[in-house]
Motif scaffolding. Structure first.
Motif, short mmCIF file in Angstrom:
data_model
loop_
_atom_site.label_atom_id
_atom_site.label_comp_id
_atom_site.label_asym_id
_atom_site.label_seq_id
_atom_site.Cartn_x
_atom_site.Cartn_y
_atom_site.Cartn_z
N VAL A 34 1.15 -6.41 1.60
CA VAL A 34 0.42 -5.61 2.22
C VAL A 34 -0.76 -5.13 1.38
CG1 VAL A 34 2.07 -4.95 4.09
CG2 VAL A 34 1.78 -3.64 1.82
N LYS A 35 -1.76 -4.74 1.78
CA LYS A 35 -3.02 -4.58 0.79
C LYS A 35 -3.03 -3.02 1.13
CE LYS A 35 -6.94 -6.77 0.59
NZ LYS A 35 -8.26 -7.19 1.05
N VAL A 36 -3.03 -2.17 -0.23
CA VAL A 36 -3.05 -0.89 -0.11
C VAL A 36 -4.19 -0.25 -0.97
CG1 VAL A 36 -0.62 -0.50 0.30
CG2 VAL A 36 -1.46 -0.59 -1.95
N LYS A 37 -4.93 0.86 -0.55
CA LYS A 37 -5.93 1.42 -1.29
C LYS A 37 -5.33 2.36 -2.55
CE LYS A 37 -9.57 1.19 2.43
NZ LYS A 37 -10.34 1.98 2.95
N LYS A 38 -5.79 2.31 -3.67
CA LYS A 38 -5.48 3.26 -4.67
C LYS A 38 -6.51 3.85 -5.37
CE LYS A 38 -0.96 0.85 -5.66
NZ LYS A 38 -0.18 0.27 -6.60
N LYS A 39 -6.24 4.80 -6.14
CA LYS A 39 -7.25 5.54 -7.07
C LYS A 39 -7.13 5.42 -8.45
CE LYS A 39 -8.80 9.56 -5.06
NZ LYS A 39 -9.04 10.74 -4.64
N ASN A 40 -8.19 4.77 -9.17
CA ASN A 40 -7.92 4.83 -10.80
C ASN A 40 -8.14 5.94 -11.27
OD1 ASN A 40 -10.75 5.27 -10.73
ND2 ASN A 40 -10.93 2.99 -11.08
N PRO A 41 -7.93 6.46 -12.79
CA PRO A 41 -8.11 7.72 -13.42
C PRO A 41 -9.42 8.36 -13.06
CG PRO A 41 -6.81 6.08 -14.55
CD PRO A 41 -7.15 5.23 -13.65
N HIS A 42 -10.21 7.36 -12.69
CA HIS A 42 -11.72 7.79 -12.60
C HIS A 42 -12.08 8.42 -11.34
CE1 HIS A 42 -12.41 6.45 -16.66
NE2 HIS A 42 -12.05 5.07 -16.40
N GLY A 43 -11.21 8.00 -10.50
CA GLY A 43 -11.05 8.55 -9.18
C GLY A 43 -11.78 7.55 -8.25
N GLU A 44 -11.94 6.39 -8.76
CA GLU A 44 -12.53 5.24 -7.92
C GLU A 44 -11.45 4.43 -7.02
OE1 GLU A 44 -16.07 3.90 -11.04
OE2 GLU A 44 -13.99 3.11 -11.16
N ILE A 45 -11.74 4.27 -5.78
CA ILE A 45 -11.01 3.64 -4.84
C ILE A 45 -10.90 2.03 -5.16
CG2 ILE A 45 -10.42 3.37 -2.57
CD1 ILE A 45 -10.05 6.19 -3.32
N TYR A 46 -9.86 1.40 -5.16
CA TYR A 46 -9.66 -0.02 -5.12
C TYR A 46 -8.50 -0.48 -4.58
CZ TYR A 46 -5.74 0.68 -8.55
OH TYR A 46 -4.72 0.94 -9.09
N GLU A 47 -8.69 -1.57 -4.24
CA GLU A 47 -7.41 -2.28 -3.25
C GLU A 47 -6.41 -3.10 -4.05
OE1 GLU A 47 -9.70 -4.31 -0.22
OE2 GLU A 47 -9.61 -2.55 0.94
N GLU A 48 -5.44 -3.04 -3.71
CA GLU A 48 -4.26 -3.76 -4.36
C GLU A 48 -3.10 -4.37 -3.32
OE1 GLU A 48 -1.00 -2.60 -7.47
OE2 GLU A 48 -2.73 -2.21 -8.32
N TRP A 49 -2.82 -5.69 -3.66
CA TRP A 49 -1.59 -6.42 -3.01
C TRP A 49 -0.39 -5.72 -3.55
CZ3 TRP A 49 -2.09 -8.49 1.79
CH2 TRP A 49 -3.15 -8.95 2.14
N ILE A 50 0.54 -5.26 -2.70
CA ILE A 50 1.79 -4.83 -3.20
C ILE A 50 2.81 -5.75 -2.31
CG2 ILE A 50 1.19 -2.73 -4.01
CD1 ILE A 50 2.43 -1.32 -1.63
N GLU A 51 4.02 -5.85 -2.73
CA GLU A 51 5.16 -6.47 -1.90
C GLU A 51 6.14 -5.20 -1.39
OE1 GLU A 51 7.52 -9.27 -4.08
OE2 GLU A 51 5.97 -10.76 -4.00
N ARG A 52 6.43 -5.61 0.03
CA ARG A 52 7.53 -4.59 0.48
C ARG A 52 8.46 -5.53 1.19
NH1 ARG A 52 3.05 -0.26 3.63
NH2 ARG A 52 2.87 0.78 1.71
N LYS A 53 9.86 -4.78 1.25
CA LYS A 53 10.82 -5.61 1.75
C LYS A 53 11.24 -5.01 2.92
CE LYS A 53 12.03 -7.33 -2.96
NZ LYS A 53 11.80 -8.82 -2.62
N HIS A 54 11.64 -5.89 3.73
CA HIS A 54 12.11 -5.25 5.04
C HIS A 54 13.44 -5.90 5.52
CE1 HIS A 54 8.51 -3.10 6.00
NE2 HIS A 54 7.85 -4.39 5.68
N ARG A 55 14.54 -5.03 5.95
CA ARG A 55 15.59 -5.85 6.27
C ARG A 55 15.64 -6.28 7.77
NH1 ARG A 55 19.91 -8.51 4.32
NH2 ARG A 55 21.94 -8.53 5.73
N ARG A 56 15.97 -7.34 8.04
CA ARG A 56 15.80 -7.60 9.37
C ARG A 56 17.07 -8.26 10.02
NH1 ARG A 56 10.61 -8.89 10.84
NH2 ARG A 56 11.48 -9.07 13.11
N GLU A 57 17.21 -8.23 11.08
CA GLU A 57 18.81 -8.68 11.99
C GLU A 57 18.46 -10.20 12.46
OE1 GLU A 57 21.71 -7.27 12.17
OE2 GLU A 57 20.77 -5.57 10.84
#
Length: 360
Positions: free
Chosen positions: A88-111
């Protein structure tokens, strides 16, 4: 991983999944796109293949090494559920207060339900047939594979649905939840969620059909409104909105955000708090939240968007509507699929039990 999307028709997350697959498998997806399969169908195949190829990579196997035993091992590995990794792509803020996008992995347990196993098996069958036809593989390993767990007697399950009173409580729970959490209340989100629930209950559309609605999916002529729904296989059906559904939609559109919407999401009817097209997961979570707020009975408390579809079918048949009409509203290709609801609504059965009561 290339920054160039596999296909502009597909969500970025799906493009990233497909780009990990071997070239012959990517060719399979090009065939699906050429055949104009729906983005949701393509995404389902991508999710199924990602699970399978993750297993192959963990066993240090490639496509040429897949045997019936390997497939059996894969299905046994996920028999009691599995962990799915999604990006999923999430928005993050760097130390200078600038917004950037980064892909992160999330795990979901499924039946791993029976239907889930059948879908994964069907997906792999389609893939291996294509690979043999394309002369990538000389033999189809699925021809000698049989899953004993899928040979058990097919149980007919009665669809879970809401009663009319429970459906009204679910709709009312949207405003009740907003009042309870007044500090964080966002009126446009509240109007959106109410419109989503009312549309699902009054049209019976699938959640995949709902999230793919665009602003131009509606035809308004005076006091009448119709919605054009793109169903499975790209089949279109046109459904009339009753006054309740039309007013709920108009209330939402009056409040829907009009700024800070990314170009690729500006046509989306329903957007999330990030002003991008809402996901099926977000719709499911919202409905579960309001089901808890409505304090529905145990079986109804686990309600999902698809169970609201069951609710519409049941209410229509209870109201004496023709089975063929219900089939057309739901977009079932076969009336046999619609007939499952007759197990729930059977006036003759009810009358027989009523007559029995006179004997005691």
């Amino acid at each position: 991983m290339s920054d160039i999307p596999f296909s502009s028709r597909l969500p970025e997350s799906v493009n990233r999944m497909i780009s990990r697959f071997p070239d012959p498998v990517q060719d399979f997806f090009w065939e699906m796109i050429s055949a104009e399969r729906s983005p949701q169908t393509i995404a389902n195949y991508a999710y199924d293949f990602a699970l399978f190829f993750d297993f192959l990579y963990s066993q240090q196997l490639d496509l040429e090494k897949v045997t019936p035993q390997v497939i059996r091992h894969f299905f046994r590995r996920i028999e009691n559920g599995y962990e799915r990794t999604v990006q999923v792509k999430v928005k993050k803020k760097n130390p200078h207060g600038e917004i950037y996008e980064e892909w992160i992995e999330r795990k979901h347990r499924r039946e791993n339900s029976r239907a889930g196993k059948q879908r994964k098996l069907a997906s792999l069958r389609s893939l291996f047939r294509y690979l043999v036809k394309s002369h990538v593989l000389s033999q189809n390993p699925l021809e000698e594979y049989e899953d004993v767990s899928l040979r058990t007697r097919n149980r007919t399950k009665i669809p879970v649905f809401l009663t009319r009173e429970e459906a009204i409580r679910l709709i009312d729970a949207v405003a009740a939840y907003g009042e309870k959490h007044n500090r964080h209340r966002q009126m446009w989100v509240e109007a959106r969620d109410r419109a989503i629930i009312i549309l699902l209950l009054n049209t019976g559309m699938r959640v995949s059909e709902l999230i793919n609605l665009n602003l131009n999916s509606f035809q308004i002529d005076g006091n009448q409104a119709r919605v054009i729904v793109i169903g499975k296989g790209g089949k279109e059906r046109v459904l009339k909105l009753n006054p309740i559904a039309m007013h709920a939609l108009q209330d939402y559109l009056a409040l829907r955000p009009k700024s800070n919407i990314p170009v690729e999401h500006r046509d989306a009817l329903f957007v999330n708090r990030n002003h991008t097209r809402i996901s099926r997961k977000a719709v499911s979570e919202a409905i579960r939240k309001y089901a808890r707020e409505a304090n529905l009975p145990p079986k109804a408390a686990s309600i999902s968007p698809h169970k609201l579809r069951h609710t519409l079918a049941t209410l229509l048949l209870s109201n004496g509507e023709n089975l063929r009409v219900v089939q057309e509203i739901l977009g079932h290709s076969s009336i046999h699929t619609t007939q499952i609801y007759t197990h729930v609504i059977n006036p003759e059965k009810d009358e027989a039990l009523d007559r029995l009561g006179r004997l005691f």
